[in-house]
Design a protein around this motif. Sequence first.
Motif, mmCIF file in Angstrom:
data_model
loop_
_atom_site.group_PDB
_atom_site.id
_atom_site.type_symbol
_atom_site.label_atom_id
_atom_site.label_comp_id
_atom_site.label_asym_id
_atom_site.label_seq_id
_atom_site.Cartn_x
_atom_site.Cartn_y
_atom_site.Cartn_z
ATOM 1 N N CYS A 110 0.344 -1.443 -0.043
ATOM 2 C CA CYS A 110 -0.040 -0.351 -0.019
ATOM 3 C C CYS A 110 0.947 1.258 0.026
ATOM 4 O O CYS A 110 2.037 1.215 0.287
ATOM 5 N N GLU A 131 0.413 4.143 1.050
ATOM 6 C CA GLU A 131 0.363 4.663 2.783
ATOM 7 C C GLU A 131 0.762 4.218 3.354
ATOM 8 O O GLU A 131 1.565 4.678 4.600
ATOM 9 N N CYS A 132 0.035 3.440 4.075
ATOM 10 C CA CYS A 132 0.467 2.599 5.147
ATOM 11 C C CYS A 132 2.319 1.280 4.604
ATOM 12 O O CYS A 132 2.377 0.463 5.866
ATOM 13 N N CYS A 192 -5.822 -1.493 -0.249
ATOM 14 C CA CYS A 192 -5.861 -1.480 0.776
ATOM 15 C C CYS A 192 -6.810 -1.577 1.637
ATOM 16 O O CYS A 192 -8.369 -0.482 1.384
ATOM 17 N N ILE A 206 -7.498 -0.469 4.322
ATOM 18 C CA ILE A 206 -7.582 0.652 5.139
ATOM 19 C C ILE A 206 -7.556 2.170 4.117
ATOM 20 O O ILE A 206 -8.047 3.070 4.840
ATOM 21 N N HIS A 207 -6.798 1.584 3.465
ATOM 22 C CA HIS A 207 -7.104 3.344 2.722
ATOM 23 C C HIS A 207 -7.258 3.059 0.773
ATOM 24 O O HIS A 207 -6.991 4.165 0.485
HETATM 25 ZN ZN LIG Z 1 -2.594 1.380 3.383
#
Ligand SMILES: [Zn+2]
Length: 103
Positions: free
Chosen positions: A18, A20-21, A42, A44-45
């Motif tokens: 991902c 972002e994370c 992802c 989350i994202h």
């Molecule tokens: Zn993520």
Amino acid sequence: MVAQMRPWLVYGATQALCSECLHVVEAKEVLQDGKAWLLKRCRIHGPQRVLLADDVDYWRMAREVFQKVGEQVARPNTPYRFGCPYDCGICPEHEQHGCLTLL
Ligand SMILES: [Zn+2]
């Protein structure tokens, strides 16, 4: 009734990070409009779209013709704890040969 078609051709499935994370996520390599893309999602994202190559013919040739057995480094720089890519700096499980130097 005409089936609705996706605008891309799925080339393969893989895993990616991902953006972002940096968690490992499932990903698809797709071909669309003469380009190769990585589609990943992802939890989350959400969905992410990354351009792999703007010349799909060259990208496919690199994937299908310029294959090379992975090299192991003589002296890994990081120990194995969580698995590649999390340990990678380069870790003992690393599969890809060195191909680009970043300064
Ligand atoms: Zn993520």
